[in-house]
Structures are given as structure tokens and as C-alpha cells.
Design an enzyme around this catalytic site. Structure first.
Site, PDB file in Angstrom:
ATOM      1  N   ASP A  30      37.599  37.670  24.873  1.00  0.00           N
ATOM      2  CA  ASP A  30      37.779  36.622  25.882  1.00  0.00           C
ATOM      3  C   ASP A  30      38.771  35.587  25.352  1.00  0.00           C
ATOM      4  O   ASP A  30      38.718  35.198  24.185  1.00  0.00           O
ATOM      5  CB  ASP A  30      36.426  35.970  26.204  1.00  0.00           C
ATOM      6  CG  ASP A  30      36.464  35.179  27.500  1.00  0.00           C
ATOM      7  OD1 ASP A  30      35.822  35.607  28.478  1.00  0.00           O
ATOM      8  OD2 ASP A  30      37.156  34.131  27.533  1.00  0.00           O
ATOM      9  N   ILE A  31      39.670  35.128  26.229  1.00  0.00           N
ATOM     10  CA  ILE A  31      40.711  34.175  25.833  1.00  0.00           C
ATOM     11  C   ILE A  31      40.124  32.780  25.561  1.00  0.00           C
ATOM     12  O   ILE A  31      40.755  31.962  24.889  1.00  0.00           O
ATOM     13  CB  ILE A  31      41.804  34.111  26.939  1.00  0.00           C
ATOM     14  CG1 ILE A  31      43.133  33.640  26.390  1.00  0.00           C
ATOM     15  CG2 ILE A  31      41.354  33.281  28.140  1.00  0.00           C
ATOM     16  CD1 ILE A  31      44.293  33.844  27.354  1.00  0.00           C
ATOM     17  N   ASN A  92      28.379  37.804  35.723  1.00  0.00           N
ATOM     18  CA  ASN A  92      28.265  36.806  36.780  1.00  0.00           C
ATOM     19  C   ASN A  92      28.717  37.412  38.105  1.00  0.00           C
ATOM     20  O   ASN A  92      29.734  38.110  38.150  1.00  0.00           O
ATOM     21  CB  ASN A  92      29.142  35.593  36.447  1.00  0.00           C
ATOM     22  CG  ASN A  92      28.695  34.895  35.179  1.00  0.00           C
ATOM     23  OD1 ASN A  92      27.508  34.724  34.943  1.00  0.00           O
ATOM     24  ND2 ASN A  92      29.651  34.519  34.332  1.00  0.00           N
ATOM     25  N   GLY A  98      29.422  31.525  38.722  1.00  0.00           N
ATOM     26  CA  GLY A  98      30.631  31.255  37.953  1.00  0.00           C
ATOM     27  C   GLY A  98      31.562  32.438  37.787  1.00  0.00           C
ATOM     28  O   GLY A  98      32.382  32.455  36.865  1.00  0.00           O
ATOM     29  N   GLN A  99      31.481  33.437  38.685  1.00  0.00           N
ATOM     30  CA  GLN A  99      32.420  34.564  38.583  1.00  0.00           C
ATOM     31  C   GLN A  99      33.818  34.094  38.989  1.00  0.00           C
ATOM     32  O   GLN A  99      34.025  33.629  40.108  1.00  0.00           O
ATOM     33  CB  GLN A  99      31.983  35.728  39.488  1.00  0.00           C
ATOM     34  CG  GLN A  99      32.890  36.955  39.316  1.00  0.00           C
ATOM     35  CD  GLN A  99      32.461  38.155  40.170  1.00  0.00           C
ATOM     36  OE1 GLN A  99      31.586  38.032  41.034  1.00  0.00           O
ATOM     37  NE2 GLN A  99      33.085  39.294  39.918  1.00  0.00           N
ATOM     38  N   SER A 100      34.748  34.197  38.049  1.00  0.00           N
ATOM     39  CA  SER A 100      36.121  33.737  38.322  1.00  0.00           C
ATOM     40  C   SER A 100      37.108  34.886  38.416  1.00  0.00           C
ATOM     41  O   SER A 100      38.208  34.705  38.943  1.00  0.00           O
ATOM     42  CB  SER A 100      36.566  32.744  37.245  1.00  0.00           C
ATOM     43  OG  SER A 100      36.597  33.364  35.975  1.00  0.00           O
ATOM     44  N   HIS A 105      32.825  42.524  35.032  1.00  0.00           N
ATOM     45  CA  HIS A 105      32.939  42.461  33.569  1.00  0.00           C
ATOM     46  C   HIS A 105      31.621  41.994  32.986  1.00  0.00           C
ATOM     47  O   HIS A 105      30.926  41.153  33.561  1.00  0.00           O
ATOM     48  CB  HIS A 105      34.071  41.520  33.137  1.00  0.00           C
ATOM     49  CG  HIS A 105      34.063  40.196  33.837  1.00  0.00           C
ATOM     50  ND1 HIS A 105      34.526  40.031  35.121  1.00  0.00           N
ATOM     51  CD2 HIS A 105      33.624  38.971  33.440  1.00  0.00           C
ATOM     52  CE1 HIS A 105      34.381  38.769  35.484  1.00  0.00           C
ATOM     53  NE2 HIS A 105      33.825  38.103  34.480  1.00  0.00           N
ATOM     54  N   HIS A 107      30.050  40.123  29.687  1.00  0.00           N
ATOM     55  CA  HIS A 107      30.351  39.315  28.510  1.00  0.00           C
ATOM     56  C   HIS A 107      29.400  39.750  27.395  1.00  0.00           C
ATOM     57  O   HIS A 107      28.169  39.703  27.574  1.00  0.00           O
ATOM     58  CB  HIS A 107      30.076  37.832  28.782  1.00  0.00           C
ATOM     59  CG  HIS A 107      30.888  37.214  29.892  1.00  0.00           C
ATOM     60  ND1 HIS A 107      31.964  36.381  29.653  1.00  0.00           N
ATOM     61  CD2 HIS A 107      30.771  37.288  31.243  1.00  0.00           C
ATOM     62  CE1 HIS A 107      32.462  35.968  30.815  1.00  0.00           C
ATOM     63  NE2 HIS A 107      31.753  36.494  31.795  1.00  0.00           N
TER      64      HIS A 107
END
Ligand code: AMP
Ligand code: ZN
Length: 119
Positions: A30-31, A92, A98-100, A105, A107
Site C-alpha cells: 500500500d502506498i 471495505n 471507506g472503499q476508495s 482488495h 488489506h
């Protein structure tokens, strides 16, 4: 999907710090890490949410979860046959969670103690 960030990372159009991949699963750091280990594990095929993936291809969902566990092993978050120190697997769905990014995916979070219940 050409306008999907994660599809573009799989295609190599956007850089990814890849930690594991199989023919159908892709995992990268993750960035904006929220823990010492924070890896995203995704199916290479585009599905928007975990529910859509479960309905469309439950076998692929199983491969993604197995991929997440393989990442945890590789990162030293668990050992073969053991569950310590441990990791958290989060996905999410929708804005309230909070799914962006609308490519499912998981985490994989580890390397520190996780609070429960989550915020
Ligand atoms: P979520 O908010 O559950 O949809 O998770 C999306 C995750 O994607 C967030 O944790 C972001 O930090 C992560 N992310 C966004 N862009 C990138 C990128 N280019 N490379 C790696 N991770 C990313
Ligand atoms: Zn996608």
C-alpha cells in the site's frame, strides 16, 4: 477496465511494489501504509466488491484469501502451522466503510498490535 487504478497497476501502466503474484492474484505494498506491513491483495480480473467476487467466482475469492495468507507467511506475520504474531485481513465495501478503489482488495495488516473494535 482501463479507468481502474488497480487494473492499470496489473497491466504495468502504473508502478506497483509487487510482493507476490500468481496467474490470477496480485499483491503489492500500500502506498500509504497503516502498519509496518500493509499489502493489498487483489484478483487480476476486475470485480468491484467482495460480494460481487463471491457471486461471480467463489474459487477466485478463495485464491485471493490464500494469497493473503501466503503474503503473511512471506512477511513473517505467521509461520507454517502457527498463527503468531498474527495479521488482520480487511476488505471495505462502499463509502461508509471507506472503499476508495472499486476493484476488490484485501488489506493485509501486521507488524504491530491492532486495536479492537476498529475505529
Ligand atoms: P480502500 O480505501 O479500502 O479502498 O483502500 C484503497 C487503498 O489503496 C488505500 O489504502 C490506498 O492507500 C491504496 N492506494 C491508492 N493508490 C495506490 C497506489 N498507487 N499504490 C498502492 N496503493 C495505493
Ligand atoms: Zn480493476
Amino acid at each position: 477496465m482501463s479507468d481502474c487504478l488497480f487494473c492499470r497497476m496489473i497491466a504495468g501502466e502504473i508502478p506497483a511494489d509487487v510482493v507476490l503474484q500468481t496467474d490470477r492474484v496480485f499483491a503489492f505494498r500500500d502506498i500509504n501504509p497503516q502498519a509496518p506491513t500493509h499489502v493489498l491483495v487483489i484478483p487480476k480480473e476486475h470485480h468491484a466488491t467482495v460480494g460481487a467476487l463471491a457471486a461471480d467466482d467463489a474459487g477466485l475469492l478463495g485464491e485471493v484469501v490464500a494469497g493473503a495468507h501466503a503474503v503473511a507467511l512471506q512477511e513473517g506475520l505467521v509461520t507454517d502451522g502457527g498463527a503468531e504474531p498474527g495479521y488482520r485481513l480487511v476488505t471495505n465495501t462502499g463509502p461508509q466503510a471507506g472503499q476508495s478503489v472499486h476493484h476488490v482488495h484485501f488489506h493485509v495488516l501486521g507488524g504491530r498490535r491492532m486495536e479492537w473494535p476498529p475505529g
